[in-house]
Scaffold this motif. Structure first.
Motif, mmCIF file in Angstrom:
data_model
loop_
_atom_site.group_PDB
_atom_site.id
_atom_site.type_symbol
_atom_site.label_atom_id
_atom_site.label_comp_id
_atom_site.label_asym_id
_atom_site.label_seq_id
_atom_site.Cartn_x
_atom_site.Cartn_y
_atom_site.Cartn_z
ATOM 1 N N ALA B 99 -2.587 22.467 33.183
ATOM 2 C CA ALA B 99 -2.437 21.019 33.264
ATOM 3 C C ALA B 99 -3.778 20.295 33.227
ATOM 4 N N GLY B 103 -4.763 18.135 30.045
ATOM 5 C CA GLY B 103 -4.673 16.711 30.355
ATOM 6 C C GLY B 103 -6.012 16.001 30.440
ATOM 7 N N GLU B 126 0.557 23.607 26.527
ATOM 8 C CA GLU B 126 0.310 23.555 27.959
ATOM 9 C C GLU B 126 1.152 24.610 28.646
ATOM 10 N N ARG B 232 4.421 20.363 37.979
ATOM 11 C CA ARG B 232 3.502 20.956 37.001
ATOM 12 C C ARG B 232 2.352 20.026 36.660
ATOM 13 N N SER B 233 2.620 18.724 36.626
ATOM 14 C CA SER B 233 1.601 17.854 36.038
ATOM 15 C C SER B 233 0.830 17.084 37.094
#
Lengths: 295, 295
Positions: B99, B103, B126, B232-233
């Motif tokens: 992540a 990201g 990802e 997850r993010s």
DNA sequence: TGTAATTGATGAGTGATTTGCATAAGATAA
DNA sequence: TTATCTTATGCAAATCACTCATCAATTACA
């Protein structure tokens, strides 16, 4: 530019090692190793990295494998298609003819032929006889059905049918004497050509082979008619003859259902022939169709 | 399966005679004549009819010419494409990461790289660090950005950044003492790890590398927190931390704009490394991108 | 009709390419 | 390290493709 080289690369990609791929291809490992070198030289890029444990593809190698599959596949399909064409399971017949041929001769012939040869396609072109001749000479058409005599040399011809041109009239036309429509023609209702003098006529286009034929016949009979309309298609002429209650000359082949007026002293005939280029060889499909037509 | 043979046929179709085509191809007439024989043998059909005046194509021949144009064209394009790939004017970089990497690390790097290499495309995946590792080993990815240490052997690694995991809290959270958001972190507002005991925590998924790192650090500090959600993010965690007024641990890279709570006796760090397969060679594009990342 | 011109096929000789065999060289795994 | 696996290479033989010269078939033209 040898597809075997690309094919070899594809097999190597599947098998992972040159040795295995060689077995599959039925060549020695050394031969395959050299093939890959040749391919890399031809394409000018490094396709795979040789390591102790098999080979590994570069991005170029992966791309070449992708394209290699497509190319070898297409080549194989081409080969199959060609033999299907040769065996008449597939193919195109490009044929042209005048209004009569395209409208009345061809449809039943094509229907019969198509039933026997489901894979074959037709490209039909309707045009004047002389135009069809030229197209056959130019190789744009395989076959043509035209009015004899021919203008162009270098054409094979084989007579197909003798076609009578008959006079048709609207159902209320003054010349239509007595009896109903279902009565057979030539049953004593004949008229004389002189009776046509000066009458209005729905005809074919100027310069068409059939038009010239009709004009000549009338000239010979010493009759002058008054062409009020010039058309290309038989069915349109027939409709106009009926709706304007006038007269027309069309092929007997196309006039079957219409009111035919037998003219005692006027016999207009022409011969329709199948033509093909003398040199150019016919495609297997066209060959077969021509044979059926001649039968 | 030699495309030169098909190419020869195409040229013959253009020129009309074998002799002319031979001149154009830079070979003798006899050589070209034999090429055509070879091609006919290979494809198993008659492609052209030889006559006194040039040659005439059969239907199979015409079809072969059509396909020959396509095949030779594709081969040529492939060759060009391969050299564009080699020279990095074209290509794909397949890269994966967790992540944080995907990201926050990758976007600026990709933006900078794309500006210099307009023809290159990226495929970004990802996934968890260990999953990325496996994908790199399997050759599905060219590059990966993962948390060290690695599990898989056979990977090249080069350290990219040392990443701190920081505690973030909602703006109204009781632990957020004094001062406004624009105050620099570490400015005397530090808390002790014992203050976290039993507090609710929005965390990463179980089994993720970063989660294990955090769990270990808390265990070492003798603190037990209450993981109420697993996500997850990073951005989702930050939003939830704010909306539920709870706590979370995320990478400092992703936490820049959020309220960071410095914990005096808790230093969680990890090293992110760029990995690639040790054997498999990098595509020119991936190679270039890796170099830029390492700089 | 005969002759020249055009065009493709073919035989022979030659050089290049491809192949297989045996072996070397490089890398990996235990 | 050794054993093993995999690819590269030297060499000789075979195959293939090419050129040259010439033949055969057809066409064009006198």
């Amino acid at each position: 530019m040898d597809l075997r080289l690309l094919e070899s690369l594809v097999v190597v990609a599947e098998k992972g090692t040159i040795g295995e791929a060689a077995k599959r291809l039925g060549v020695s490992q050394s031969a395959l190793s050299r093939r890959l070198q040749t391919l890399e030289f031809d394409l000018g890029v490094e396709l795979l990295v040789r390591q102790g444990r098999g080979v590994v593809f570069t991005e170029m190698g992966r791309r070449a494998v992708e394209e290699g599959k497509i190319l070898t596949d297409r080549y194989g399909r081409l080969k199959e298609e060609l033999s299907r064409i040769e065996s008449r399971k597939e193919g195109v017949v490009r044929i042209g003819g005048g209004a009569t041929a395209v409208g009345y001769l061809l449809p039943p012939a094509i229907a019969r032929f198509s039933a026997q040869h489901p894979g074959l396609r037709f490209e039909v072109r309707e045009a004047g006889s002389r135009e069809v001749e030229q197209a056959v000479v130019a190789g744009e058409l395989d076959l043509g059905i035209v009015t004899l005599p021919l203008q162009q040399p270098d054409l094979n011809q084989s007579p197909l049918v003798r076609d009578r041109i008959v006079l048709v009239a609207g159902s209320q036309h003054p010349l239509v004497r007595g009896s109903s429509a279902d009565e057979a023609s030539g049953s004593g209702l004949e008229i004389e050509s002189t009776e046509l003098q000066g009458l209005p006529l729905v005809g074919f286009e100027k310069n068409s082979a059939i038009r010239r034929l009709i004009d000549d016949a009338l000239l010979n009979a010493g009759v002058t008619m008054n062409v009020t309309m010039e058309l290309r298609s038989i069915s349109t002429i027939l409709r106009l003859v009926e709706s304007t209650q006038s007269l027309g000359f069309v092929s007997a082949l196309g006039a079957r259902q219409a009111r035919v007026l037998p003219v005692a002293d006027l016999l207009i005939e022409r011969e329709l022939a199948l033509i093909s280029h003398r040199d150019r060889c016919l495609s297997p499909a066209a060959q077969a169709f021509a044979e059926q037509l001649n039968r």
